[in-house]
Design a protein around this motif. Structure first.
Motif, mmCIF file in Angstrom:
data_model
loop_
_atom_site.group_PDB
_atom_site.id
_atom_site.type_symbol
_atom_site.label_atom_id
_atom_site.label_comp_id
_atom_site.label_asym_id
_atom_site.label_seq_id
_atom_site.Cartn_x
_atom_site.Cartn_y
_atom_site.Cartn_z
ATOM 1 N N LYS A 234 -15.270 -59.665 -6.499
ATOM 2 C CA LYS A 234 -15.581 -58.288 -5.985
ATOM 3 C C LYS A 234 -15.207 -57.012 -6.678
ATOM 4 O O LYS A 234 -16.058 -56.141 -6.750
ATOM 5 C CB LYS A 234 -15.016 -58.473 -4.557
ATOM 6 C CG LYS A 234 -15.628 -59.385 -3.602
ATOM 7 C CD LYS A 234 -14.698 -59.570 -2.247
ATOM 8 C CE LYS A 234 -15.244 -60.845 -1.279
ATOM 9 N NZ LYS A 234 -14.514 -60.854 -0.309
ATOM 10 N N VAL A 235 -14.259 -57.197 -7.047
ATOM 11 C CA VAL A 235 -13.812 -55.926 -8.041
ATOM 12 C C VAL A 235 -14.670 -55.824 -9.318
ATOM 13 O O VAL A 235 -15.218 -54.501 -9.498
ATOM 14 C CB VAL A 235 -12.276 -55.982 -8.428
ATOM 15 C CG1 VAL A 235 -11.904 -54.957 -9.432
ATOM 16 C CG2 VAL A 235 -11.304 -55.921 -7.112
ATOM 17 N N GLN A 236 -14.920 -56.864 -10.031
ATOM 18 C CA GLN A 236 -15.896 -56.676 -11.196
ATOM 19 C C GLN A 236 -17.274 -56.495 -10.571
ATOM 20 O O GLN A 236 -17.943 -55.753 -11.340
ATOM 21 C CB GLN A 236 -16.008 -58.164 -11.766
ATOM 22 C CG GLN A 236 -14.357 -58.441 -12.511
ATOM 23 C CD GLN A 236 -14.313 -59.986 -12.858
ATOM 24 O OE1 GLN A 236 -15.366 -60.782 -12.692
ATOM 25 N NE2 GLN A 236 -13.339 -60.182 -13.925
ATOM 26 N N LYS A 237 -17.487 -56.825 -9.474
ATOM 27 C CA LYS A 237 -19.193 -56.496 -9.230
ATOM 28 C C LYS A 237 -19.226 -54.849 -8.913
ATOM 29 O O LYS A 237 -20.119 -54.169 -9.268
ATOM 30 C CB LYS A 237 -19.341 -57.100 -7.958
ATOM 31 C CG LYS A 237 -21.055 -57.108 -7.491
ATOM 32 C CD LYS A 237 -21.327 -57.740 -6.154
ATOM 33 C CE LYS A 237 -22.765 -57.570 -5.756
ATOM 34 N NZ LYS A 237 -23.269 -56.261 -5.632
ATOM 35 N N VAL A 246 -12.997 -49.465 -16.125
ATOM 36 C CA VAL A 246 -11.659 -48.987 -15.908
ATOM 37 C C VAL A 246 -10.707 -50.129 -15.559
ATOM 38 O O VAL A 246 -11.217 -51.056 -15.161
ATOM 39 C CB VAL A 246 -11.563 -47.933 -14.783
ATOM 40 C CG1 VAL A 246 -12.289 -46.834 -14.955
ATOM 41 C CG2 VAL A 246 -11.966 -48.630 -13.332
ATOM 42 N N PRO A 247 -9.370 -49.944 -15.834
ATOM 43 C CA PRO A 247 -8.406 -51.070 -15.643
ATOM 44 C C PRO A 247 -8.458 -51.189 -14.210
ATOM 45 O O PRO A 247 -8.768 -50.385 -13.382
ATOM 46 C CB PRO A 247 -7.024 -50.478 -16.023
ATOM 47 C CG PRO A 247 -7.466 -49.497 -17.003
ATOM 48 C CD PRO A 247 -8.648 -48.835 -16.481
ATOM 49 N N TYR A 248 -8.194 -52.552 -13.726
ATOM 50 C CA TYR A 248 -8.034 -52.905 -12.330
ATOM 51 C C TYR A 248 -7.083 -53.815 -12.128
ATOM 52 O O TYR A 248 -6.481 -54.703 -12.991
ATOM 53 C CB TYR A 248 -9.565 -53.598 -11.657
ATOM 54 C CG TYR A 248 -9.867 -54.927 -12.246
ATOM 55 C CD1 TYR A 248 -9.527 -56.114 -11.506
ATOM 56 C CD2 TYR A 248 -10.811 -54.727 -13.416
ATOM 57 C CE1 TYR A 248 -9.860 -57.274 -12.320
ATOM 58 C CE2 TYR A 248 -11.247 -56.128 -13.844
ATOM 59 C CZ TYR A 248 -10.676 -57.240 -13.581
ATOM 60 O OH TYR A 248 -11.013 -58.597 -14.109
ATOM 61 N N GLY A 249 -6.621 -54.139 -10.798
ATOM 62 C CA GLY A 249 -5.614 -55.134 -10.563
ATOM 63 C C GLY A 249 -5.939 -55.907 -9.166
ATOM 64 O O GLY A 249 -6.793 -55.457 -8.455
ATOM 65 N N VAL A 250 -5.473 -57.148 -9.252
ATOM 66 C CA VAL A 250 -5.566 -57.887 -7.930
ATOM 67 C C VAL A 250 -4.024 -58.241 -7.112
ATOM 68 O O VAL A 250 -3.463 -58.774 -7.891
ATOM 69 C CB VAL A 250 -6.420 -59.279 -8.337
ATOM 70 C CG1 VAL A 250 -6.512 -60.113 -7.128
ATOM 71 C CG2 VAL A 250 -7.780 -58.965 -8.826
ATOM 72 N N ASN A 251 -4.063 -58.287 -6.014
ATOM 73 C CA ASN A 251 -2.794 -58.237 -5.451
ATOM 74 C C ASN A 251 -2.418 -59.690 -5.574
ATOM 75 O O ASN A 251 -3.015 -60.716 -5.170
ATOM 76 C CB ASN A 251 -2.984 -57.928 -3.915
ATOM 77 C CG ASN A 251 -1.515 -57.784 -3.457
ATOM 78 O OD1 ASN A 251 -0.434 -58.320 -3.611
ATOM 79 N ND2 ASN A 251 -1.546 -56.855 -2.325
ATOM 80 N N PRO A 252 -1.281 -60.227 -6.506
ATOM 81 C CA PRO A 252 -0.899 -61.446 -6.366
ATOM 82 C C PRO A 252 -0.623 -62.189 -5.156
ATOM 83 O O PRO A 252 -0.593 -63.465 -5.279
ATOM 84 C CB PRO A 252 0.339 -61.593 -7.452
ATOM 85 C CG PRO A 252 0.824 -60.060 -7.184
ATOM 86 C CD PRO A 252 -0.229 -59.192 -6.916
ATOM 87 N N ALA A 253 -0.313 -61.384 -4.126
ATOM 88 C CA ALA A 253 -0.027 -61.916 -2.808
ATOM 89 C C ALA A 253 -1.195 -63.039 -2.389
ATOM 90 O O ALA A 253 -0.922 -63.921 -1.672
ATOM 91 C CB ALA A 253 0.397 -61.006 -1.717
#
Length: 845
Positions: A234-237, A246-253
């Motif tokens: 979803k973030v990549q879309k 831009v840099p992004y992150g996914v919550n590891p939880a």
């Protein structure tokens, strides 16, 4: 054939059959409730533990947002936050770090945040709120404590904020404060107002700031979607739709702590559910099977008047579903409450310190209801098929047991023996016997397995892993049980250790020194690692390590003499010589922790020489230990591809390599006069309480921890055994009572030809004893084998256990089974003896 709508008739027959079998219905309802209770409790625990793990990870990460876009300028921020797939968002702007000297070892990051970020960032204000004026700030309580400020609004604190380009020194007024755990990675946060950022950092170019690595005046956009599935996609879309890179992150939880991430995590829950389903199946199936056998003439008569096999199965199916629907609410309700009660105990076993987070997911009830229904459906389906296949003629002649082949006539010179008759009766219905024995044996095997695992927990082995003396002062900055934390790693100093040694009653203090040193990949290391690198899809870290100039990282420990007794434990190669080791010419190493799970190899062997750092001094390898040997002396963490090396303390007190900082002290172990334990504890506690980096624990503290673990294991394990045993006992009681009732005509005939009531009672007691004997034979052979295999496999994966097989559970259950068998037999005999012989004989007509 003319089709008729007879559903109402079938339902009416099923309803009347239910009313005619109230005792059977109650037993089945109890079985379904017990089965559903356990399954619901397991689902509740599994999903609640998963949610607790996620919550703990979220607290460490800093929020419960699904993902984030990092280091944004204003244009990028506006473009991203308006994307339609984003359900909710929060924004924070990086301002800098507090550079006040008090926070030298505790980084505090300064941000400007919005209300949404506060809501999702676990920031619960004790008082006040976000700042609005240029001179206002929000701090947490431990930061206020370090500044010596009271926990009150309006307090004035002087702070230095380093923005990278300049240091802003000014007095701030506390507009709000909140409490957080100082050991969490994201705990060091301070919040300033938009007015402050406009005045002080608005002129900083965010793109230039990102390029230089300071990131001041860049924004992070934290986002929430409709659900947590495929967050990264979803973030990549969003990035693809907006055309941004831009840099992004996914919550590891949401990705790394889920129980479904690793199937091994699900195994204990799956095993409990399968055992519960099997136990419930055995009982429910047995009850329906016996019910069909007892009412087979009734089903035969229904067939004579035109009832089809499908309709007969429908009658039993309707009964099973009706009883299931009655039992389900009780099972789900009690099971959910049981899961909530057990959750705190289950969570206390893990290192999760974020508290208990209870799940009320509908999947708990949907899953439990589905598994429970599956158990009832499977258990009732075969008896239904049996009823549908019985012909009317067979049904009228059916006597409760099946005859296969030619019956053998038994002859005896001295008449029939009661014990022989009892044994023959036991074998007449082998299927019922097997079901009953399976249910009883299952509960005993489960109980004996749990008992064996608990009795294998070894207090001394547990203590050796954490403490070698009476008290230990531990440097929490270095010890990584819960992950490294901010603080002064030199807080446990030589001076502090000397102060400990001066306490009245302290006989000696044994310190552990520590260095973390790189070591070039030599031929010995390369020989072990290259085969793994040649395998398919090698790990990138392994490849980079083997590149030219690659390093492995070694944890060097310097031990005082009090630790030497632990060095001869867990030896794989070589042997430990105390005098030679004290000379400073030898080193003891552990196996290396390789990339593959549970894969350990030693790079060197006794007689090899190793040179650490640039000192030029070589040490001969004296012995090789297991990877986690001398665990109590270590930082409780292991470097991948590296290993631990143990030297005498003086060797590490020297500068290795030359020009480096002094070695850290991991811990100081106190050996104390037994008569002065209390006063030493009070004095040492007074010293360690003055700093956050150090903790004091005693042998009794560790014993209490293990005792708590054992109590939790006992409570959960024995409760499960008790419920399974209750199901087994219900199965046994139902089998015996219905078996005796179905044979009441046979017993009447035996009495009519001369058998006394005393003999009949003795014969029934013999049958009960044979049941117990058969159960004992199963549990003492197959049961012992299963207990041994299962218990040993469990103890091998639980630290601090020494496998000990015990016969006590098998011996203890024998008198219990004898009492139950005797009581049930007497109750069964009382049931049939109330009617006269004539009345029972007339039933045959």
């Amino acid at each position: 054939m003319i089709s008729t709508n007879n559903r109402k008739t079938i339902a009416a027959l099923a309803k009347k059959s239910l009313k005619a079998n109230r005792a059977r219905n109650f037993t089945i309802i109890c079985a379904i409730v017990l089965t559903t209770v356990l399954i619901t409790a397991v689902f509740t625990m599994a999903l609640s533990i998963n949610k607790s793990m996620q919550h703990a990870q979220m607290q460490t990460t800093g929020s419960d947002y699904h993902g984030s876009f990092k280091y944004l300028n204003p244009a990028e921020l506006e473009k991203l936050k308006n994307h339609p797939s984003i359900k909710e968002y929060g924004v924070f702007l990086k301002v800098g770090d507090i550079s006040t000297s008090l926070f030298k070892n505790n980084r505090v990051e300064v941000l400007r945040v919005d209300e949404n970020y506060v809501k999702h960032g676990f920031i619960n204000f004790i008082a006040g709120g976000l700042p609005s004026r240029v001179d206002e700030i929000v701090l947490n309580t431990w930061a206020l404590d370090m500044l010596g400020a009271k926990h009150e609004l309006g307090q004035i604190v002087k702070l230095d904020i380093d923005t990278g380009e300049k240091v802003i020194s000014q007095d701030f007024k506390i507009s709000g404060f909140y409490e957080t755990d100082q050991n969490l990675a994201m705990s060091g946060l301070a919040f300033v107002s938009e007015a402050f950022t406009q005045k002080n950092i608005s002129q900083i170019d965010p793109d230039l700031s990102e390029a230089t690595g300071s990131y001041v005046n860049t924004s992070d956009l934290a986002v929430m979607f409709n659900n947590s599935y495929n967050i990264e996609k979803k973030v990549q879309k969003i990035l693809a739709d907006t055309g941004l890179d831009v840099p992004y992150g996914v919550n590891p939880a949401y990705t790394s702590v889920s129980l479904s991430e690793n199937l091994v995590n699900i195994i204990p829950y799956a095993v409990v559910i399968l055992i519960t389903m099997l136990s419930g199946y055995l009982l429910i199936y047995n009850i329906f099977f016996i019910s069909v056998v007892r009412d087979v003439k009734f089903y035969g008569l229904l067939k004579t008047i035109g009832t089809t096999p499908r309709q007969l199965k429908k009658i039993i199916s309707i009964q099973a579903r009706s009883l299931y629907l009655v039992a389900l609410p009780f099972g789900l309700g009690f099971g959910y409450l049981l899961g909530l009660l057990v959750l705190p105990m289950a969570n206390s076993i893990s290192s999760n310190t974020s508290g208990n987070v209870y799940s009320a997911s509908p999947w708990i009830f949907i899953g439990a209801a589905a598994f429970s229904f599956m158990t009832v459906w499977i258990a009732a389906s075969k008896p239904g098929r049996m009823a549908s296949r019985t012909s009317p003629v067979e049904a009228v002649k059916f006597a409760g047991v099946s005859s296969i082949g030619k019956r053998k006539t038994k002859k005896s010179k001295h008449g029939a023996k009661l014990h022989n008759m009892a044994f023959s009766n036991l074998l007449r219905s082998k299927k019922k016997l097997i079901l009953m024995l399976s249910s009883l044996s299952l509960s005993i095997i489960l109980f004996s397995t749990i008992f064996t695992v608990i009795s294998s927990l070894d207090v001394n082995k547990y203590l050796r892993a954490f403490i070698s003396g009476d008290f230990v002062v531990q440097n929490e900055v270095l010890v990584s049980i819960r992950g490294a934390r901010d603080g002064d790693p030199y807080k446990l100093s030589e001076e502090f250790a000397n102060n400990l040694s001066k306490i009245d009653g302290v006989e000696s203090v044994d310190k552990v020194y520590y260095r973390y040193v790189p070591y070039p990949v030599d031929d010995a290391v390369r020989a072990i690692l290259e085969p793994s690198a040649a395998a398919a899809d090698p790990h990138p870290y392994l490849l980079s390590t083997l590149d030219k100039g690659g390093m492995i990282y070694i944890k060097l420990y310097g031990l005082d003499p009090g630790w030497y007794d632990l060095l001869d434990k867990d030896i794989i190669e070589g042997e430990f010589n105390r005098q030679k080791f004290s000379s400073g010419k030898y080193v003891i190493i552990t196996e290396a922790n390789l990339m593959e799970e549970d894969s350990y190899r030693s790079y060197y062997h006794p007689g090899d020489t190793i040179t650490f750092g640039k000192s030029g001094k070589s040490y001969e390898v004296m012995a090789v230990l297991k990877n986690d040997a001398v665990y109590a002396a270590t930082t409780k963490a292991f470097s991948v591809l590296g290993y631990n090396a143990f030297l005498p303390a003086p060797e590490l007190q020297k500068e290795i390599p030359q020009g480096t900082d002094p070695a850290y002290i991991v811990s100081a172990t106190l050996h104390v006069d037994p008569t002065k334990l209390d006063q030493v504890e009070q004095a040492a506690k007074a010293l360690t309480d003055s700093t956050n980096e150090l903790t004091l624990k005693s042998r009794e503290d560790y014993k209490e921890e293990l005792g708590g673990f054992i109590r939790i294991f006992q409570t959960i394990g024995y409760s499960l055994s008790l419920v399974i045993a209750l199901i087994g006992v219900l199965n046994y009681v139902n089998t015996v009572l219905t078996g005796v009732i179905s044979r009441r005509n046979e017993f009447a005939m035996l009495e009519s030809i001369g058998m006394t009531k005393k003999q009949l009672k003795r014969m029934l007691i013999y049958e009960g004893l044979y049941n117990v004997l058969c159960t004992v034979l199963i549990t003492s052979t197959l049961g012992v084998l299963l207990t041994y295999k299962i218990s040993k496999s469990i103890t091998e994966v639980i630290a601090f256990t020494v496998f000990r097989m015990s016969w006590l559970p098998f011996i203890f259950t024998v008198p219990v089974m004898l009492i139950i068998a005797f009581a049930v037999t007497l109750r069964a005999y009382k049931t049939i003896s109330q009617a006269t012989i004539v009345e029972r004989l007339r039933e045959i007509e």
